[in-house]
Write an enzyme that holds these catalytic residues in place. Sequence first.
Site, short mmCIF file in Angstrom:
data_model
loop_
_atom_site.label_atom_id
_atom_site.label_comp_id
_atom_site.label_asym_id
_atom_site.label_seq_id
_atom_site.Cartn_x
_atom_site.Cartn_y
_atom_site.Cartn_z
N ARG A 26 13.06 -1.45 -6.90
CA ARG A 26 12.51 -2.50 -7.78
C ARG A 26 11.04 -2.23 -8.11
NH1 ARG A 26 8.66 -2.60 -5.20
NH2 ARG A 26 8.20 -3.62 -3.24
N GLU A 32 1.96 -11.03 -6.99
CA GLU A 32 1.74 -10.10 -5.87
C GLU A 32 1.05 -10.82 -4.72
OE1 GLU A 32 3.47 -7.24 -5.13
OE2 GLU A 32 2.82 -6.66 -7.14
N HIS A 33 1.55 -10.59 -3.51
CA HIS A 33 1.06 -11.26 -2.31
C HIS A 33 1.26 -12.79 -2.43
CE1 HIS A 33 -0.57 -7.87 -0.04
NE2 HIS A 33 -0.90 -7.36 -1.21
N ASP A 35 4.64 -13.95 -2.07
CA ASP A 35 5.92 -14.25 -1.40
C ASP A 35 5.72 -14.96 -0.06
OD1 ASP A 35 4.89 -11.92 -0.29
OD2 ASP A 35 6.80 -10.86 -0.22
N GLY A 131 8.94 5.65 0.26
CA GLY A 131 7.55 5.26 0.53
C GLY A 131 6.68 5.26 -0.72
N GLY A 133 6.53 2.81 -3.00
CA GLY A 133 6.27 1.46 -3.49
C GLY A 133 7.36 0.91 -4.40
N SER A 136 12.39 1.80 -1.61
CA SER A 136 13.51 2.61 -1.13
C SER A 136 14.12 1.99 0.11
CB SER A 136 13.04 4.03 -0.82
OG SER A 136 12.18 4.05 0.30
N ASP A 179 12.28 -7.82 -2.10
CA ASP A 179 12.88 -6.50 -2.34
C ASP A 179 14.39 -6.54 -2.20
OD1 ASP A 179 10.22 -5.92 -2.39
OD2 ASP A 179 10.23 -4.55 -0.67
N TYR A 228 -2.61 -5.86 5.54
CA TYR A 228 -1.55 -6.81 5.16
C TYR A 228 -1.54 -7.98 6.15
CZ TYR A 228 3.21 -8.50 4.12
OH TYR A 228 4.30 -9.27 3.79
P1 ADP Z 1 9.28 1.79 0.08
O1 ADP Z 1 10.30 0.76 0.46
O2 ADP Z 1 8.27 1.25 -0.86
O3 ADP Z 1 9.89 3.05 -0.44
P2 ADP Z 1 8.78 1.68 2.90
O4 ADP Z 1 7.71 2.23 3.76
O5 ADP Z 1 9.06 0.23 2.95
O6 ADP Z 1 8.47 2.17 1.40
O7 ADP Z 1 10.15 2.40 3.26
C1 ADP Z 1 10.26 3.81 3.22
C2 ADP Z 1 11.03 4.29 4.43
O8 ADP Z 1 12.41 3.88 4.34
C3 ADP Z 1 11.10 5.80 4.50
O9 ADP Z 1 9.94 6.34 5.10
C4 ADP Z 1 12.34 6.00 5.36
O10 ADP Z 1 12.06 5.79 6.72
C5 ADP Z 1 13.25 4.86 4.89
N1 ADP Z 1 14.17 5.32 3.84
C6 ADP Z 1 14.30 4.82 2.59
N2 ADP Z 1 15.28 5.46 1.90
C7 ADP Z 1 15.79 6.40 2.73
C8 ADP Z 1 16.82 7.38 2.61
N3 ADP Z 1 17.48 7.54 1.49
N4 ADP Z 1 17.07 8.15 3.70
C9 ADP Z 1 16.39 7.98 4.83
N5 ADP Z 1 15.41 7.09 5.00
C10 ADP Z 1 15.09 6.30 3.98
MG MG Z 2 9.93 -1.02 1.57
#
Ligand code: ADP
Ligand code: MG
Length: 391
Positions: A26, A32-33, A35, A131, A133, A136, A179, A228
């Site tokens: 997303r 922002e900030h 939630d 990671g 933003g 993921s 998210d 944060y």
């Molecule tokens: P964002 O959600 O913004 O991408 P976060 O720090 O919240 O950043 O989450 C990222 C972490 O989520 C990655 O460092 C990893 O540990 C985990 N992650 C996300 N997608 C995957 C994936 N496809 N495979 C393995 N780990 C994942």
């Molecule tokens: Mg995240």
Amino acid sequence: MSARARESFARSFGEVPEACARAPGRVNLIGEHTDYNDGFVLPIAIDLDCVCACGPGRGTVHLASADVGAAYEAPPGEALRAETWRTAGAPRWASYAAGALACAAREAPALESMLRTRGIRLAVASDVPLGGGLSSSAALEVSVALAACALAGEAPADIARACQRAEHEFAGTPCGLMDQFVSVHARAGHALLLDCATGAFEHVPMPPGWSVMVLDTGVRHELAGGEYARRRASCERAARALGAPSLRHARERDLGAPGLAPQDRDRARHVIREIERARTGAGALARGDARVFGALMVQSHASLRDDYEVSCPELNIAVEVLLDVPGVVGARMTGGGFGGAAIGLVRTDDAPSAAPSAAEAYARRTGRDGKVRVVRASGGASAETAPAGCA
Ligand code: ADP
Ligand code: MG
């Protein structure tokens, strides 16, 4: 569904998966900030997904990720216990997936019993940058929870909240609900206005002819986590000093209250105005008024930079660069701050030329690679079961 997840499953386990699910990342357009202050957020789900392919286990929980090129295997009693993931050396990426399974199973008896007896085998592959933003982590959690529920033949009530709990309890990140919520509930071509106080939401049509451009700054500053927590504490103090249950219920005209420290006042001013901007912004989007929305984005960025102090030089440059590109009517940082991504609202016709010029200008000014994507407001997560499904 992604061939990469299916192939990763076949490579890891030598079989074809029986169920699959996809869940999008997303971007938050505005709000922002807000939630954790019971406010409003206005995200879109994007056309980048995490896909999870899964099948019954052989008595263990066996997780594979094509993106980190790693696998984790343990008996259910160990994998599905939050404490396992608090020990040093536990692979962090797997905590998100194990947490999603464990927390979804609390509301899904058939999944719970399947996990305890047979276990599960699953493989994930994501095109949401890890990671960066774009969330993921929520895409991973939601795809895993949905795929596992589909495998167990179960439809639990609240996947979004289960996945938020997973992120709190297993990954140790005290995130809001946005998210996971937008990853589950988004509608294609729409943003989602979520009232974080009540969970009520509304689909807001995106203005035709306008697109969202995302510029990844390529930096993530270390202070993000600690800052944060400090911002949250500041908001709680401000609400207390104003006699409000949360800043959602505070008013800007009360900010002169004597018990309020100057810095907490600045933080509260951001939150109170940003909640209002999210509401007004949703109205502007729905009317197709991209220019008003763009102006709100610019105000939001200034407020995050000056009052909330969560921006950083790279994000400020990214926003300037986006605003300089022809066709862009608004830009701001998005996400928690201290790195991550900036977004711009751009005329769709101008997007093909705007994206490379923004990337080039960012690289010239910072010496860093700035990846720019044009994203589409996409629909929420979905699941399929085999045999035809996982194709
Ligand atoms: P964002 O959600 O913004 O991408 P976060 O720090 O919240 O950043 O989450 C990222 C972490 O989520 C990655 O460092 C990893 O540990 C985990 N992650 C996300 N997608 C995957 C994936 N496809 N495979 C393995 N780990 C994942
Ligand atoms: Mg995240």
